[in-house]
Design a protein around this motif. Structure first.
Motif, short mmCIF file in Angstrom:
data_model
loop_
_atom_site.label_atom_id
_atom_site.label_comp_id
_atom_site.label_asym_id
_atom_site.label_seq_id
_atom_site.Cartn_x
_atom_site.Cartn_y
_atom_site.Cartn_z
N ASN A 6 -3.07 12.34 14.18
CA ASN A 6 -4.35 12.43 13.48
C ASN A 6 -4.18 13.08 12.11
N TYR A 9 -2.55 10.68 9.68
CA TYR A 9 -3.53 9.70 9.21
C TYR A 9 -4.45 10.32 8.17
N LEU A 10 -4.92 11.55 8.49
CA LEU A 10 -5.81 12.24 7.56
C LEU A 10 -5.14 12.46 6.21
N ALA A 12 -2.63 10.78 4.89
CA ALA A 12 -2.49 9.49 4.20
C ALA A 12 -3.83 9.05 3.63
N PHE A 13 -4.87 9.27 4.41
CA PHE A 13 -6.22 8.87 3.99
C PHE A 13 -6.63 9.60 2.72
N TYR A 14 -6.44 10.94 2.72
CA TYR A 14 -6.84 11.73 1.55
C TYR A 14 -5.98 11.41 0.33
N ASN A 16 -4.52 8.49 -0.30
CA ASN A 16 -4.94 7.18 -0.80
C ASN A 16 -6.27 7.28 -1.54
N LYS A 20 -7.05 6.46 -5.46
CA LYS A 20 -8.12 5.51 -5.81
C LYS A 20 -9.11 6.16 -6.78
N PHE A 30 -11.25 4.29 -19.81
CA PHE A 30 -10.94 3.07 -20.58
C PHE A 30 -12.22 2.41 -21.09
N MET A 31 -13.22 2.34 -20.22
CA MET A 31 -14.49 1.71 -20.59
C MET A 31 -15.20 2.50 -21.70
#
Lengths: 47, 307
Positions: A6, A9-10, A12-14, A16, A20, A30-31
């Protein structure tokens, strides 16, 4: 054992989610720069 | 880090499906994007006499970027909607959504946001007529072609081909602010080029389209009807290729190139009609070469006439 899985996974989740969020931040910056340049160029300073 | 209750299975799905930047680039169909950008640029460059007193070159570059973004966005929306059939076809099963690299909901959000951004950027940097046509092109490709025509009619790629033919008109509007006859000729060339191009691909990947239950011409009316239609559309395309020269938009260099290109196109279409081995794949590959060289020669002809 299940708790370790668990945690992995946590982690990796944080990670990712963090990358992002950085990507979205990059796109927003950039905008901002892009719209700034569009405004400056549309002002037609040479006219 | 805050303490929250998280379902392990859900987390594993989330972490596996965020997708890399490479996956998102693939989701935008970069090869289609490059062709769209190229044809839009030719439409733009072809309006050079008006362009000389027209827009800032940096704004033009931003406009081209917006068109590329719009093309990519429509590709994303297409892949989002076609996720159920892409997984059934060998040619498309490795795309980011069917292969599980990107979640469908992520793709949908990405497609909608990039569509809106591309239209706003084009409207602010160039003009709102070009932005409107870009919006219509995205709508036509994502909704009219992908959601409606593709699964309903054998004429899907004939009518849907219009979506791929709009970029030169957008390019022309970017340069002049209006729709010119020369851009309509470029539209017509791409429109008539699309059926032989996609039907040749459909002949090669017939089993794929059958598996996905897509009503492509070879599936519904058979191989011979498709071969005849490829030949007919190739015959229609040939005279249209001469229109830029007949109407004096292009010169002698262009007419030499288009004549050579047309001869080879017809030779390959006849070869497909005769059911020669691998002729369909040959025509498909050649059709990409044909369109690229045709548009490049229009540009080059303009360039040498301006020297």
């Amino acid at each position: 054992m299940k708790s370790n899985k668990n945690d992995e996974y946590l982690k990796a989740f944080y990670e990712n989610r963090k990358s992002k969020n950085f990507a979205i931040l990059g796109i927003i910056i950039f905008m901002v720069v892009l719209f700034f340049f569009i405004t400056i160029l549309r002002m037609d300073v040479t006219a | 880090m805050p303490s929250i209750a998280v379902n392990t299975k859900d987390v594993s799905q989330d972490t596996n499906n965020l997708g890399s930047p490479y996956d998102y680039i693939n989701l935008m169909k970069p090869r289609v994007m490059s062709l769209v950008v190229f044809t839009a640029f030719v439409g733009y460059y072809n309006a050079v006499p008006v362009l000389e007193s027209s827009i800032n070159p940096f704004l033009a570059l931003i406009g081209i970027f917006a068109i590329a973004l719009g093309a990519g966005a429509s590709g994303v929306l297409n892949q989002w909607y076609d996720k159920d059939i892409d997984v059934l076809m060998d040619r498309t099963k490795n795309r980011p959504i069917p292969s599980g690299k990107i979640q469908p909901s992520e793709a949908l959000s990405f497609g909608i946001i990039t569509s809106i951004l591309s239209i706003i950027i084009l409207g602010l940097s160039i003009n709102w007529l070009a932005a409107s046509l870009l919006a219509f092109t995205i709508f036509f490709y994502a909704v009219v072609y992908t959601m409606w025509l593709k699964r309903q009619t054998v004429q899907n790629i004939v009518i849907g081909g219009a979506a791929g033919a709009f970029p030169p008109i957008i390019g022309h509007i970017c340069a002049t602010g209006s729709i010119g006859l020369e851009s309509l000729i470029l539209f017509l060339i791409i429109f008539l080029w699309t059926p032989p191009h996609f039907w040749a691909l459909a002949l090669v990947n017939k089993s794929d389209y059958r598996a996905a239950n897509i009503p492509m011409l070879p599936i519904i009316y058979g191989d011979m009807a498709t071969r005849k239609n490829i030949f007919i559309y190739s015959l229609l395309l040939m005279p249209c290729g001469y229109l830029p020269w007949i109407l004096n938009y292009s010169g002698n260099f262009y007419v030499i190139v288009i004549t050579l290109l047309n001869i080879e196109f017809i030779r390959r279409a006849i070869s497909v009609l005769k059911e020669n081995k691998d002729s369909e794949k040959g025509l498909f590959v050649y059709s990409i070469f044909y369109l690229s060289i045709l548009f490049a020669s229009i540009c080059f002809d303009k360039l040498i006439s301006n020297l």
